[in-house]
Motif scaffolding. Sequence first.
Motif: not given
Length: 640
Positions: A442-467
């Motif tokens: 299904x097209x994601x709910x607004x909550x899942x759209x925000x959550x997925x986007x935030x966790x994608x950002x966070x994953x990139x930040x963790x990679x950038x931090x060397x974690x």
Amino acid sequence: MSALEAERRHYRPCVPAVLRVRVRAEPAQERTTCVSHEDLIASAFPTLYGSPVVSLVPAETDTSVAPRPLRVGCVLSGGTPAAGGHNCICGLFDHLEAFHPGSTLLGFRGGLRGVLRNSFTKLEAATVERHRNSGGFFMIGSGGDLIETEEELALAHYELAEATCRRCGLSGLVLVGGPVSNSDTALLAEHFKQRGVPTRVIGVPATIDGDLYCNSIEASIGFDTATRVYASLVGNLATDAASARKHWYFIRMMGRTPSHLTLGCANLTQPNIALVGEELEARRMTLCDIVGELADAVEARASEGKHFGVVLIPEGLIEYVPQVNALLSEISAALKYRQRMGDTSTDRYKVYTAILPLLTPPSAALLASLPPYIRRQLMLERQASDDKAQLSQIETERLLAELVRVELRKRRAAATATAEWAAPDARFAPVCFYLGYQARSSMPSTFDANLGYALGHAAGALVGAGATAYMASAHCLTSPPSEWRLCGVPLFSLMSADRRAGVAVAVIRPAQVSLASPTFRRWSAVRERLVMADLYCNPGPMQLSGPLAAGPSPGRVQAEHAERGRDVAEAQAICREVSAACWPGCSGDVLRTALASLRALREHLDVLEERDQAAMTNPVGSSHRRITQVTHEQMLRRDN
């Protein structure tokens, strides 16, 4: 593309404030442990065990120095799409663009298979833009491939993944998936760490089943959308049942073994009956018990002239029934025995006649008593992911409906024969449904759209931090997205031992419904009344704009984490105040009072931690299974 899809593409998810600036990974002071079976988990992760939780906080670095570009790969793992997965890739792409200019994002095709086969595509801005806020996993595809549990095959998979990451020069690899996929993510990270592979491995929680859930993981991508979509369909069916007043709707809900989706939809729609597998197991209910209670409800409603109703059934219900669970275990052992003996026949009747003598007498009698279509479904090939029956293929709703019909006929025949009491004319007309694939993409709910986007950002930040070997996680999710807090949770801290192909291995077990949780207590408080009353709620179609679209659905996240953000902030503020008061020049009374209180608090926290560890520690095997899987040879020794 529909008008709604085109309009939805322009929606820009709200980014948590901490992710709008360059961040660093701040480690906690405490050493992290696993859920249970510490010896096995520690031995499986010799280089990573004990890593602390890391919080993403604003960096205090010289912004005039541009960070180096990164090469990051992403994988949509697992066989089941989760709405919001595309937004995770979009968030990862946007993070690299904003904070690591010149970076490259590679999408591996077909899930983990793409990593093993070095099959990928470079994700450009135009491709990412086309998939913003869209459902499914069709941007790069997904797959159910897993790292094998057999040591030699597992090592071969690790080496293939290592070769791909070295050949591509990857700085990081982000895998998006559920418990099984993230178990592989953890083991892959450990292999890379031991071999000195510079690729950092990060997991992202994404599963519609809602079974990747604990205090560290408040929500996984896709569960909110699935709950909303299924609840809308159940609400429509309940409205139809109350309108026609002549059908009993038996609705089986996707969700694998745990009953999270069924419970979430029950709280949103208020059906007459919702079976929760974890409760049935706690009550040690047999199949006859379940059928008896359903028949009682049908007769009670019929006595008031109500020949209709709605029953929700979790997909994994059959695994919580003790005698059926034992049967499934013995069938698995018998099928493996046939394979070892070289019997490769696929003829259903031949398979049935071959395994029947290999079962214990109670299990053989139960299998023989079941309808032929259920027998065939129980004997299907086991899932590679967890060595369990294919629950989505077992028509539990049809089985229960037929058994209730038989039970009602028996009761009416007995009443007629004895003439001691008059059985109500139930006029039982069941109609069966399976709500499975309707919500996965299904097209994601607004909550899942925000959550997925935030966790994608966070994953990139963790990679950038060397974690590495961390799962991106968001907290305080009942607050506005701008106030969410992001962190990295060590993957091993979510793990315990389970049995795969007869071997104890480190895995992330699917979280079960807690009967002490506010979500279950809410349902149990009203269900007796709902059996007779028609208080159906129809939540309607999932809203993508306006006040009803904001925040998570009124279910698990709101019930169990509503005050968490505020409480955490208050606890941290009190700790800072105590620390400031206990400076070297403070009075002796202040210091002694603070020490006495803090020592008592530490003791209380230790007791609570020990209690939680004891509650989560299970025997090696399925998290709810009390029946030990036995081989055919063991069955023969036991029977003789």
